[in-house]
Scaffold this active site. Structure first.
Site, PDB file in Angstrom:
ATOM      1  CG  ASP A 190      -0.479   6.088   5.847  1.00  0.00           C
ATOM      2  OD1 ASP A 190      -1.645   5.838   5.531  1.00  0.00           O
ATOM      3  OD2 ASP A 190       0.276   5.283   6.421  1.00  0.00           O
ATOM      4  CD  GLU A 191       2.385   8.379   0.105  1.00  0.00           C
ATOM      5  OE1 GLU A 191       1.156   8.148   0.099  1.00  0.00           O
ATOM      6  OE2 GLU A 191       3.240   7.521  -0.176  1.00  0.00           O
ATOM      7  CE  LYS A 207      -2.198   7.388  -1.687  1.00  0.00           C
ATOM      8  NZ  LYS A 207      -1.216   7.054  -0.686  1.00  0.00           N
ATOM      9  N   GLY A 208      -5.625  12.487   0.031  1.00  0.00           N
ATOM     10  CA  GLY A 208      -7.055  12.780   0.044  1.00  0.00           C
ATOM     11  C   GLY A 208      -7.456  14.103  -0.593  1.00  0.00           C
ATOM     12  CG  ASN A 261      -4.476  -2.640   1.763  1.00  0.00           C
ATOM     13  OD1 ASN A 261      -5.341  -2.296   0.977  1.00  0.00           O
ATOM     14  ND2 ASN A 261      -3.297  -3.093   1.365  1.00  0.00           N
ATOM     15  CB  ALA A 262      -6.391   2.111   0.935  1.00  0.00           C
ATOM     16  N   GLY A 263      -6.798   3.743   3.494  1.00  0.00           N
ATOM     17  CA  GLY A 263      -7.715   4.527   4.332  1.00  0.00           C
ATOM     18  C   GLY A 263      -7.608   6.000   4.046  1.00  0.00           C
ATOM     19  CG  HIS A 264      -8.454   8.329   1.155  1.00  0.00           C
ATOM     20  ND1 HIS A 264      -7.158   8.759   1.188  1.00  0.00           N
ATOM     21  CD2 HIS A 264      -8.639   7.801  -0.074  1.00  0.00           C
ATOM     22  CE1 HIS A 264      -6.594   8.501   0.037  1.00  0.00           C
ATOM     23  NE2 HIS A 264      -7.461   7.906  -0.752  1.00  0.00           N
ATOM     24  CB  THR A 265      -9.827  11.009   7.255  1.00  0.00           C
ATOM     25  OG1 THR A 265      -9.143   9.907   7.847  1.00  0.00           O
ATOM     26  CG2 THR A 265     -10.834  11.553   8.239  1.00  0.00           C
ATOM     27  NE  ARG A 270      -1.863 -20.211 -12.260  1.00  0.00           N
ATOM     28  CZ  ARG A 270      -0.909 -20.898 -12.867  1.00  0.00           C
ATOM     29  NH1 ARG A 270      -0.797 -20.865 -14.171  1.00  0.00           N
ATOM     30  NH2 ARG A 270      -0.057 -21.618 -12.171  1.00  0.00           N
ATOM     31  CD  GLN A 302      -2.179  -0.070  -0.148  1.00  0.00           C
ATOM     32  OE1 GLN A 302      -2.183  -0.487  -1.290  1.00  0.00           O
ATOM     33  NE2 GLN A 302      -3.277   0.012   0.571  1.00  0.00           N
ATOM     34  CB  VAL A 313      -0.111  25.033   4.529  1.00  0.00           C
ATOM     35  CG1 VAL A 313       1.071  25.263   3.608  1.00  0.00           C
ATOM     36  CG2 VAL A 313      -1.362  25.724   3.971  1.00  0.00           C
TER      37      VAL A 313
HETATM   38  P1  IMP Z   1      -0.911  -5.245   3.976  1.00  0.00           P
HETATM   39  O1  IMP Z   1      -1.132  -4.383   2.779  1.00  0.00           O
HETATM   40  O2  IMP Z   1      -2.036  -5.195   4.954  1.00  0.00           O
HETATM   41  O3  IMP Z   1      -0.523  -6.637   3.610  1.00  0.00           O
HETATM   42  O4  IMP Z   1       0.345  -4.662   4.780  1.00  0.00           O
HETATM   43  C1  IMP Z   1       1.668  -4.694   4.249  1.00  0.00           C
HETATM   44  C2  IMP Z   1       2.436  -3.432   4.621  1.00  0.00           C
HETATM   45  O5  IMP Z   1       1.848  -2.326   3.967  1.00  0.00           O
HETATM   46  C3  IMP Z   1       2.391  -3.109   6.112  1.00  0.00           C
HETATM   47  O6  IMP Z   1       3.628  -2.493   6.456  1.00  0.00           O
HETATM   48  C4  IMP Z   1       1.276  -2.099   6.227  1.00  0.00           C
HETATM   49  O7  IMP Z   1       1.432  -1.245   7.336  1.00  0.00           O
HETATM   50  C5  IMP Z   1       1.472  -1.336   4.924  1.00  0.00           C
HETATM   51  N1  IMP Z   1       0.243  -0.698   4.441  1.00  0.00           N
HETATM   52  C6  IMP Z   1      -0.827  -1.301   3.873  1.00  0.00           C
HETATM   53  N2  IMP Z   1      -1.768  -0.385   3.544  1.00  0.00           N
HETATM   54  C7  IMP Z   1      -1.266   0.809   3.895  1.00  0.00           C
HETATM   55  C8  IMP Z   1      -1.750   2.157   3.772  1.00  0.00           C
HETATM   56  O8  IMP Z   1      -2.844   2.431   3.260  1.00  0.00           O
HETATM   57  N3  IMP Z   1      -0.923   3.130   4.253  1.00  0.00           N
HETATM   58  C9  IMP Z   1       0.301   2.866   4.782  1.00  0.00           C
HETATM   59  N4  IMP Z   1       0.788   1.633   4.912  1.00  0.00           N
HETATM   60  C10 IMP Z   1       0.022   0.616   4.462  1.00  0.00           C
END
Ligand code: IMP
Length: 429
Positions: A13-14, A16-17, A38-42, A144, A225, A419
Site C-alpha cells: 500500500d505504498e 505504487k499506482g 490480495n493486491a489492490g490499486h485504485t 506440488r 504487496q 504530493v
Molecule cells: P494474504 O496475502 O491475504 O495471505 O495476507 C497476508 C498479509 O499480507 C496480511 O497481513 C495482509 O494484510 C497483507 N497483505 C496482503 N496483500 C496486501 C496488499 O496488497 N497490501 C497490504 N497488505 C497486504
C-alpha cells in the site's frame, strides 16, 4: 532493452499506482510476478474510480500487453469480474492484451474456504490475511498438488483436477474444522466454463517477455504487496505467501538478473501496515488517525481490497534501508509527502533499541523485532500546502531536508515525489 522492477519498499500500500501508470506508458509489457487478488490499486478514469486486484497497470494503455506471470496465483472468478469491469470502462482486455501464463497456479474456491478456516482457528494469533485464499493456493503449489492455468486447455482433465481439489479440501474442512463441505460438481462445472473463457488468454509469457526484450522494448515487472511482507525476507509469519522482492521478479517471470537494469522502490513518507505483525514505529490514537485520514477520500489509509483501516506510524528508515539492500533499489519514489504537512517536528526512526542494546539493522526474527523500540531523530516540519508543487525546488526547505535524509540514510536517490492523489501530483526529481 531491459526490465524495470517496481517494488513496494514497506508493508504494501505504498501508493505504487501513479508511478506504475507512468512506467506502464513507456513499456511494451506490464507483468505481475507475484501474489493474486490480495493486491489492490485504485485507478481514476475521468471521475470514476476503478479498482484492480489482478490486472497489471497497463490495462488502460492500449499499446501494452498485460501479463499474469508464472509466479502468480490466479482466481478466475475475480479475474472475470475485473475484466468485465475494466472493459466496461474501455480497457479492451482481449486475449491479445491480457495473457495468463500456463505455469501460473489457479486459486480455487477451496483455497478461500481454507484461508478463512485457518484464520478463524488461529484466533488471537491470526495473520490478518485478506482471506482471498493466497496462503492455501501457494501451499498447494509448493506441495506440488496445485492446478496450473495450462490445465484449462483440456476440459475433462481440468474438471477432474478441480473436483480433486475440492474433495481434498473437503476432508480438511469437515474433519479439522467441522465446517460444511463444498460442492465438487457445481464448482467443477463453474470452473470449466471459466476455463473456456480464459483459455484463449493462455501464453508462454516467459518467451513473450524475452522476445520483447530482444526486440529492444521495455518490460515493467509490477510488484504487489511490499518487501516486509515477503515470504523469506519479511516479518514472518506475518507476511504474504509469495516473493514480493526483486528476487521474485526473476523466479516469477523467468528473467535473469542481467535484464533487470532499474529497480524502483516505492515508499510512503510515513509507514502503514494492514493485518497483524510487528510494526516498530506504529502510532495510536489521534496521531495514528492524522496519518490515516478519516476514510472520506480514497487516498486515506484504508485497504483497497478489504477496506480495513491501516495501522499507521512514522517513517522507519532502518526498515527502508533494509528494503533498499535486499531489493538492490536503484531509485526511490516517495509518496504522500503532503500528508506530513503541518506536523512539526517530524520523527523518523534511525535505529532500534532492543533489550537496551542499539540495533541498526532490521531484524527479521520475530522475537527480536517484537521487542524493538524505535529511536527517533526529529526533523523540522513545514506548514505550507505542497499539493500544488511540481518541482523539487518549489518544496519548502524542510521537505527537501526530509527527502535528503531518506537518500542519505538509505544510499538511494529519490527519483519521484508524490504530493496528492491525482495522477498529476507526482513529479520527477
Ligand atoms: P494474504 O496475502 O491475504 O495471505 O495476507 C497476508 C498479509 O499480507 C496480511 O497481513 C495482509 O494484510 C497483507 N497483505 C496482503 N496483500 C496486501 C496488499 O496488497 N497490501 C497490504 N497488505 C497486504
Amino acid at each position: 532493452m531491459s526490465v524495470t522492477a517496481l517494488i513496494g519498499a514497506q508493508w504494501g500500500d505504498e501508493g505504487k499506482g501513479h508511478i506504475a501508470d507512468q512506467l506502464a506508458a513507456q513499456s511494451a509489457i506490464v507483468a505481475r510476478y507475484n501474489g493474486g487478488d490480495n493486491a489492490g490499486h485504485t485507478i481514476t478514469i475521468g471521475r470514476t474510480l476503478v479498482r484492480t486486484h489482478l490486472i497489471p497497470a497497463g490495462a488502460f494503455h492500449q499499446h501494452v500487453i498485460n501479463v499474469l506471470g508464472p509466479g502468480m496465483v490466479i482466481n478466475l472468478k475475480s479475474l472475470a469480474r475485473e475484466v468485465d469491469d475494466l472493459n466496461s470502462h474501455g480497457a479492451n482486455l482481449t486475449p491479445d492484451r491480457l495473457k495468463l501464463d500456463s505455469a501460473a497456479h489457479l486459486l480455487l474456491p477451496g483455497h478461500i474456504a481454507l484461508d478463512g478456516a485457518d484464520e478463524a482457528q488461529l484466533g488471537a494469533d491470526a495473520i490478518g490475511t485478506t482471506r482471498r485464499g493466497i496462503g492455501p493456493a501457494y501451499t498447494d503449489k509448493m506441495a506440488r498438488i496445485g492446478v496450473r492455468a495450462g490445465a484449462m486447455t483440456d476440459s475433462h482433465l481440468f474438471s477432474d483436477l478441480v473436483r480433486g481439489h475440492v474433495e481434498r479440501v473437503n476432508v480438511r474442512l469437515t474433519r479439522d474444522y467441522g465446517r460444511s463441505p463444498l460442492d465438487p460438481e457445481a464448482i467443477a462445472t463453474e470452473y470449466v466454463e471459466l476455463a473456456r473463457r480464459f483459455t484463449p488468454h493462455l501464453e508462454d509469457t516467459t518467451s513473450l517477455i524475452h522476445a520483447t526484450l530482444e526486440r529492444g522494448e521495455q518490460v515493467l515487472a509490477e510488484g504487489a504487496q511490499g518487501t516486509l511482507l515477503d515470504i523469506d525476507h519479511g516479518t514472518y509469519p506475518y507476511v504474504t505467501s509469495s516473493s514480493t522482492i526483486t528476487g521474485g521478479v526473476l523466479t516469477g517471470l523467468g528473467v535473469g538478473p542481467k535484464h533487470v537494469k532499474r529497480v524502483v522502490g516505492v515508499a510512503k513518507a510515513f509507514c502503514s501496515r494492514v493485518g497483524a505483525g510487528p510494526f516498530p514505529t506504529e502510532l495510536h490514537g489521534d496521531e495514528a488517525l492524522r496519518l490515516r485520514g478519516t476514510g472520506a477520500n480514497p487516498w486515506d489509509e484504508y485497504g483497497s481490497t478489504t477496506g480495513r483501516p491501516r495501522r499507521t506510524g512514522w517513517l522507519d528508515l532502518v526498515a527502508l534501508k533494509y528494503a533498499a539492500r535486499i531489493n538492490g533499489l536503484t531509485e526511490l519514489v516517495v509518496t504522500k509527502l503532503d500528508v506530513l504537512t503541518g506536523i512539526n517536528p517530524i520523527p523518523v526512526c534511525i535505529a532500534y533499541s532492543c533489550c537496551e542494546a542499539p540495533l541498526t539493522n532490521f531484524p527479521t526474527n520475530l522475537t527480536t523485532l517484537t521487542c524493538c523500540e524505535p529511536i527517533y531523530s526529529e526533523l523540522p516540519g513545514w506548514e505550507q500546502d505542497i499539493s500544488g508543487v511540481r518541482r523539487i525546488e518549489d518544496l519548502p526547505l524542510a521537505a527537501r531536508v526530509y527527502l535528503l535524509q531518506i537518500e542519505t540514510f538509505t544510499g538511494v536517490k529519490v527519483s519521484h515525489v508524490s504530493v496528492g492523489p491525482d495522477r498529476s501530483q507526482i513529479f520527477e526529481v
